[in-house]
Design an enzyme around this catalytic site. Structure first.
Site, PDB file in Angstrom:
ATOM      1  N   ALA A   1       3.568   5.247  50.925  1.00 13.08           N
ATOM      2  CA  ALA A   1       4.766   6.405  51.398  1.00 13.08           C
ATOM      3  C   ALA A   1       4.843   6.158  52.924  1.00 13.08           C
ATOM      4  O   ALA A   1       4.244   6.036  53.733  1.00 13.08           O
ATOM      5  CB  ALA A   1       4.521   7.589  50.529  1.00 13.08           C
ATOM      6  N   ALA A   2       6.327   6.719  53.018  1.00 10.50           N
ATOM      7  CA  ALA A   2       6.731   6.626  54.336  1.00 10.50           C
ATOM      8  C   ALA A   2       5.849   7.574  55.456  1.00 10.50           C
ATOM      9  O   ALA A   2       5.622   7.272  56.463  1.00 10.50           O
ATOM     10  CB  ALA A   2       8.075   6.991  54.476  1.00 10.50           C
ATOM     11  N   ARG A   3       5.203   8.722  54.906  1.00  7.01           N
ATOM     12  CA  ARG A   3       4.530   9.524  55.657  1.00  7.01           C
ATOM     13  C   ARG A   3       3.212   8.814  56.149  1.00  7.01           C
ATOM     14  O   ARG A   3       2.357   9.382  56.969  1.00  7.01           O
ATOM     15  CB  ARG A   3       4.050  10.824  54.803  1.00  7.01           C
ATOM     16  CG  ARG A   3       3.302  10.649  53.632  1.00  7.01           C
ATOM     17  CD  ARG A   3       3.281  11.929  52.940  1.00  7.01           C
ATOM     18  NE  ARG A   3       2.551  12.009  51.482  1.00  7.01           N
ATOM     19  CZ  ARG A   3       3.143  11.581  50.577  1.00  7.01           C
ATOM     20  NH1 ARG A   3       4.358  11.288  50.469  1.00  7.01           N
ATOM     21  NH2 ARG A   3       2.425  11.472  49.259  1.00  7.01           N
ATOM     22  N   TYR A   4       2.593   7.908  55.338  1.00  3.26           N
ATOM     23  CA  TYR A   4       1.397   6.986  55.932  1.00  3.26           C
ATOM     24  C   TYR A   4       1.601   5.900  56.495  1.00  3.26           C
ATOM     25  O   TYR A   4       0.651   5.615  57.229  1.00  3.26           O
ATOM     26  CB  TYR A   4       0.656   6.788  54.390  1.00  3.26           C
ATOM     27  CG  TYR A   4       0.334   7.737  53.411  1.00  3.26           C
ATOM     28  CD1 TYR A   4      -0.494   8.866  53.886  1.00  3.26           C
ATOM     29  CD2 TYR A   4       0.759   7.699  52.207  1.00  3.26           C
ATOM     30  CE1 TYR A   4      -0.738   9.792  53.072  1.00  3.26           C
ATOM     31  CE2 TYR A   4       0.424   8.561  51.396  1.00  3.26           C
ATOM     32  CZ  TYR A   4      -0.217   9.860  51.876  1.00  3.26           C
ATOM     33  OH  TYR A   4      -0.594  10.885  50.897  1.00  3.26           O
ATOM     34  N   THR A   5       2.771   5.434  56.883  1.00  4.30           N
ATOM     35  CA  THR A   5       2.969   4.208  57.601  1.00  4.30           C
ATOM     36  C   THR A   5       3.655   4.545  58.889  1.00  4.30           C
ATOM     37  O   THR A   5       4.211   5.611  59.216  1.00  4.30           O
ATOM     38  CB  THR A   5       3.641   3.091  56.893  1.00  4.30           C
ATOM     39  OG1 THR A   5       4.909   3.671  56.539  1.00  4.30           O
ATOM     40  CG2 THR A   5       3.120   2.912  55.491  1.00  4.30           C
TER      41      THR A   5
END
Length: 736
Positions: free
Chosen positions: A128-132
Site C-alpha cells: 500500500a502507498a502508506r508503506y512505500t
C-alpha cells in the site's frame, strides 16, 4: 388532459416519445468521449508520456523530489490529485509501474523504496502507498531541464488553481526508451523499448544524415529481460512503418551435473505464473515428460524459475520444446501509434525520431529566446547604471533636491537621458552601493552580456547551431545514463531448433483400435503378435482398426459438432489385455458427448464427407481442421442445421454407394460433389428423398459386387437412385 406540475403549470412534451437518430447520439455523446480517451488518456505524446505519467512526474518535481530525500508514496499520490483527480489507486498504480523496484521499464523514472511488486509476476503485488517511499531518479533531470525557461506551454489544471505543462522538454527520445501500452477507442498503441545509448546514437546519426541505416546503430529493441530472436524483415518493418513483431525468449542456465535448468529472465509480455501453469499442463497431459519438478525460487536477488530434469535429459533440446509450447518464448507486437499535435499517427522509428527532433528544436529555440530576453533586459538596466557613472554626485543631487517621491524617476530620466525602466532601477539602488567600485563592477558585465546576446542571436539565426546543441545534449545523456544492452540478440539460430519437437517424437509402427464406447488402444507390433483376445467393456465392440505410425495425429469427431485432436505419441502404448484409454475423459470432452468417428492422418490430406438427413452432403477438405497453434479442440466441425445421417473419411476421390430407406441406391463419384472450405457448411443436395425417407448407408462402391453397377450410376445431382434388384439386395444386406 395534459399533465401538469402544481398550480396548473404544464410540463412540455410530458408523456410523449421523441425520436432521436442514433447518428446524432453518436456524434453528440460517443464521439466526444472517444476523442477524450484518445487525446487525453490512452495514447502517449511525442515527449513519451501519457497525461497521467506527466502529471505525476511534474508533481514530484514540484515537491522537490528530484534532489531531496524520499517521501511517503501516499504523500505523492495526494499531491498529484491537484492535477489528476482520477482516484488514488490509479495514480499509485502509475507510479508503481515507473518505479525501479517494479522492473517493468528499461529506464525507470521513480527511485522506489519498499515493495513495489514485480512486473514479471501477477501474484507479487505492491504494498500500500502508506508503506512505500519514492523520489525521482537522477535521469529525470533530463525530463525537466529548462522547464522554467518557457520551453513548453503551461495550461491551467482542472480547477484553475495552478498550471501544468502540456509536454515535458525531454532532452532524449523518451518515447522509445520505455515500453508503452495504451488502449483507446478504436485504436491502440504498443511501443517497445530501445537501449538508451543506442537510441541517442541513432538520433544523432539521423540528425546528421536522414537516410542513415538505423539497423547499424540500433540493431533491435531492448527489454528488461529476455533474449531477442533477430528477424531482419520484421525489424525493417518496425523501423520504417511502426508495425511488426519481435520474438523474445527467456534466458536460462543449465546447471552442470545437477540435471537442472534455472530460468532467470522471461519475456516482458508474460509472467512467471503463466509459464508455470502452461508447463504444468504440458506435464499433466504427457506432452512433456522430461521434467520431474518445478519451483519458483524468486527472491531478493531476482527471478529464478527452477526446473528439475530427469536423468539423461538434454537441457537445450527441452528448452527448444518449451520455447515452442509455452510463453517462455513470446512475441511483442509493435504498434507505434503516437499523438503528434493532437493527432494520432502510426509512425516508424525513423519518423518518430524526426518528429522528436523537430519538437526538441522548438524547445531549444524557446529556451534561447528566453535567455536572450533575460540578457537583453539585464543589459538595458546596466546601460542605465553606466550612464550615472559619469556623474554620481549629480544623481544624488537630483534625488535629494526632488521634493516629491513620484518625481524622482522622471527627474533622473531627464537628467541622464535614460528611460523609465533604467531610471527606476537606478532609484532602487541602496545608498551603500552608490560608490564607484560597485558601479564599475556592475557595468563590467556589459561587455560579456553583449557577447552573449550576439551569440544567442547567432544561434537563433543558424538552425545548424541548434542541431549541434541537441546533438551535444544527446551525447551527454548517452555518456551519463547509457548502459549495456539487457537483451541479448540471437542471430542465425540453427534450423534444428525449429524441428527439435518433431525429432523428439519417436516414430514406429503401431496398430490402433477404437471401440463403440469410446475406448482407444495403441499397440506396437511386438505386443500385438503375442497377444490373445481383446479385453473390452461388456457390450462394447471394436468399430475401427488401423495400421499407422506413432507420429501421426488422431481426430475424434463427436455428436456435438466438435472435433478433438491429439498426437498418437501423446497417448501411451497399450496391450490387448488392457481396456484402453477412455478418449472422452482423456481429451476433456463435454458431459454426454460421444465420439462418432476417428480419423488418423499425418498430413491432413483427403476429405470428410458429412451426409445429412435431408439428402445433402458437405465435402470438407481435412486440411480445414489443421491449425498452426496446435489447438486441441475445434468448434463447428460440421453443420448443426439438420441431423447427421452418415460421416465418412476418404483419403482420395472415389465412388460411393448410397442406399436409402426406400430400398433405392445410387453410385456417386465424390468428384461430383463440390468441396467447401467452411467447416460447418450445409453442403449440396446429393440424394432426392421423399417425406420420412432417410439415408440408410454410405459405403465405397468397390466394396460391393453388383450385377449391373451402371443401373445405379447417376450423371447429375441430386438424384433419386434406382430400386435395388433382388440379386444386389443380398450384397447390400451383408454390408449393413
Amino acid at each position: 388532459m395534459r399533465p401538469q406540475l402544481g398550480d396548473g403549470v404544464e410540463i412540455l412534451n410530458a408523456g410523449s416519445v421523441l425520436e432521436d437518430p442514433i447518428t446524432r447520439t453518436l456524434e453528440t455523446n460517443y464521439m466526444p468521449y472517444a476523442m477524450s480517451v484518445i487525446v487525453s488518456r490512452a495514447l502517449p505524446e511525442i515527449d513519451g508520456f501519457k497525461p497521467a505519467h506527466r502529471k505525476l512526474l511534474y508533481t514530484m518535481y514540484e515537491m522537490g523530489l528530484l534532489k531531496g530525500a524520499r517521501t511517503k508514496s501516499a504523500n505523492i499520490v495526494g499531491s498529484t490529485m491537484h492535477l489528476n483527480p482520477h482516484g488514488d489507486a490509479a495514480i499509485y498504480d502509475t507510479m508503481v509501474r515507473m518505479g525501479r523496484g517494479n522492473e517493468s521499464l528499461l529506464v525507470p523514472f521513480v527511485d522506489s523504496k519498499g515493495n513495489f511488486g514485480k512486473a514479471y509476476s501477477r501474484d507479487m503485488s505492491c504494498a500500500a502507498a502508506r508503506y512505500t517511499e519514492a523520489k525521482l531518479e537522477s535521469v529525470c533531470e533530463e525530463l525537466f531541464r529548462d522547464i522554467d525557461k518557457e520551453t513548453v506551454d503551461f495550461v491551467p489544471n482542472y480547477d484553475s488553481t495552478t498550471t501544468e505543462p502540456t509536454l515535458l522538454p525531454v532532452t532524449f527520445p523518451t518515447i522509445l526508451a520505455n515500453n508503452t501500452l495504451g488502449i483507446a477507442v478504436g485504436m491502440a498503441c504498443n511501443i517497445c523499448s530501445f537501449n538508451l545509448a543506442e537510441l541517442c546514437a541513432t538520433t544523432v546519426a539521423l540528425m546528421k544524415d536522414e537516410h542513415h541505416d538505423i539497423g547499424t546503430t540500433m540493431p533491435a529493441p531492448d527489454f528488461v529481460g529476455g533474449q531477442i530472436v533477430y528477424d531482419e524483415a520484421q525489424m525493417r518493418e518496425i523501423y520504417e512503418n511502426g508495425r511488426g513483431s519481435v520474438k523474445v525468449r527467456a534466458r536460462y542456465n543449465a546447471v552442470p551435473g545437477e540435471n537442472m535448468i534455472e530460468v532467470t529472465q522471461i519475456p516482458p509480455t508474460t509472467t512467471v505464473e503463466a509459464i508455470m501453469d502452461k508447463i504444468a499442463e504440458l506435464v499433466k497431459t504427457g506432452k512433456v515428460k522430461e521434467i520431474s519438478d518445478m519451483r519458483d525460487e524468486t527472491d531478493l536477488n531476482g527471478l529464478k524459475l527452477t526446473l528439475d530434469l530427469k536423468r539423461g535429459v538434454d537441457a537445450d533440446k527441452l528448452m527448444a520444446k518449451l520455447f515452442k509450447a509455452t510463453p517462455l518464448e513470446d512475441s511483442f507486437s509493435c504498434n507505434f501509434n503516437i499523438l503528434v499535435s493532437g493527432q494520432p499517427r502510426v509512425m516508424g522509428v525513423r519518423e518518430i525520431l524526426k518528429e522528436w527532433t523537430a519538437f526538441r528544436v522548438e524547445c531549444v529555440r524557446r529556451r534561447t529566446y528566453y535567455d536572450l530576453h533575460g540578457k537583453e533586459k539585464r543589459l538595458h538596466l546596466l546601460q542605465g547604471l553606466a550612464a550615472i557613472l559619469l556623474d554620481i554626485d549629480k544623481a544624488i543631487r537630483i534625488i535629494r533636491t526632488t521634493e516629491e517621491e513620484t518625481e524622482v524617476v522622471p527627474n533622473l530620466m531627464i537628467g541622464f537621458g535614460i528611460d523609465e525602466v533604467q531610471a527606476d532601477y537606478v532609484a532602487e539602488i541602496k545608498l551603500r552601493h552608490l560608490n564607484r567600485e560597485y558601479i564599475l563592477k556592475r557595468t563590467g558585465e556589459i561587455e560579456q552580456l553583449e557577447k552573449d546576446i550576439a551569440d544567442l542571436n547567432d544561434v537563433l539565426a543558424k538552425p545548424a547551431r541548434i542541431r549541434r546543441i541537441i546533438i551535444n545534449e544527446l551525447n551527454d545523456v548517452a555518456k551519463k545514463y547509457g548502459k549495456p544492452r539487457c537483451s541479448e540478440i540471437l542471430y542465425d539460430l540453427p534450423e534444428e531448433d525449429a524441428a527439435a519437437e518433431e525429432e523428439a517424437v519417436p516414430d514406429y509402427p503401431v496398430t490402433v483400435f477404437f471401440t463403440r464406447e469410446g475406448y482407444f488402444k495403441k499397440i506396437p507390433p511386438q505386443s500385438l503378435r503375442t497377444a490373445g483376445a481383446h479385453k473390452l467393456k461388456e457390450g462394447d465392440e471394436i468399430i475401427q482398426q488401423l495400421e499407422t505410425r506413432n507420429n501421426v495425429e488422431a481426430l475424434f469427431f463427436t455428436d456435438k459438432q466438435q472435433v478433438y485432436k491429439v498426437r498418437l505419441a501423446e497417448l501411451e502404448d497399450g496391450k490387448v489385455a488392457q481396456m484402453g484409454i477412455f478418449i472422452p475423459g482423456r481429451l476433456g470432452m463435454d458431459e454426454g458427448e460421444n465420439v462418432l468417428s476417428m480419423v488418423i492422418t499425418g498430413d491432413y490430406s483427403g476429405f470428410m464427407l458429412f451426409f445429412f438427413a435431408s439428402g445433402k452432403c458437405a465435402k470438407i477438405p481435412l486440411s480445414s481442421y489443421a491449425t498452426k497453434q496446435n489447438r486441441r479442440k475445434l468448434l463447428k466441425a460440421y453443420s448443426d442445421k439438420e441431423p447427421l445421417a452418415m460421416m465418412l473419411y476418404l483419403p482420395e476421390e472415389t465412388e460411393l454407394a448410397i442406399r436409402t430407406s426406400a430400398s433405392r441406391m445410387l453410385l456417386v463419384g465424390t468428384a461430383q460433389i463440390a468441396a467447401k472450405t467452411t467447416r460447418d457448411s450445409q453442403g449440396v443436395a446429393v440424394v432426392t428423398l421423399k417425406k420420412n425417407q432417410t439415408i440408410a448407408s454410405v459405403v465405397p462402391a468397390d466394396s460391393l459386387e453388383l450385377a449391373n453397377p451402371h443401373r445405379y450410376r447417376v450423371r447429375s445431382l441430386p438424384a433419386t437412385g434406382a430400386l435395388i434388384r433382388a440379386e444386389d439386395e443380398g450384397e447390400q444386406m451383408s454390408l449393413l
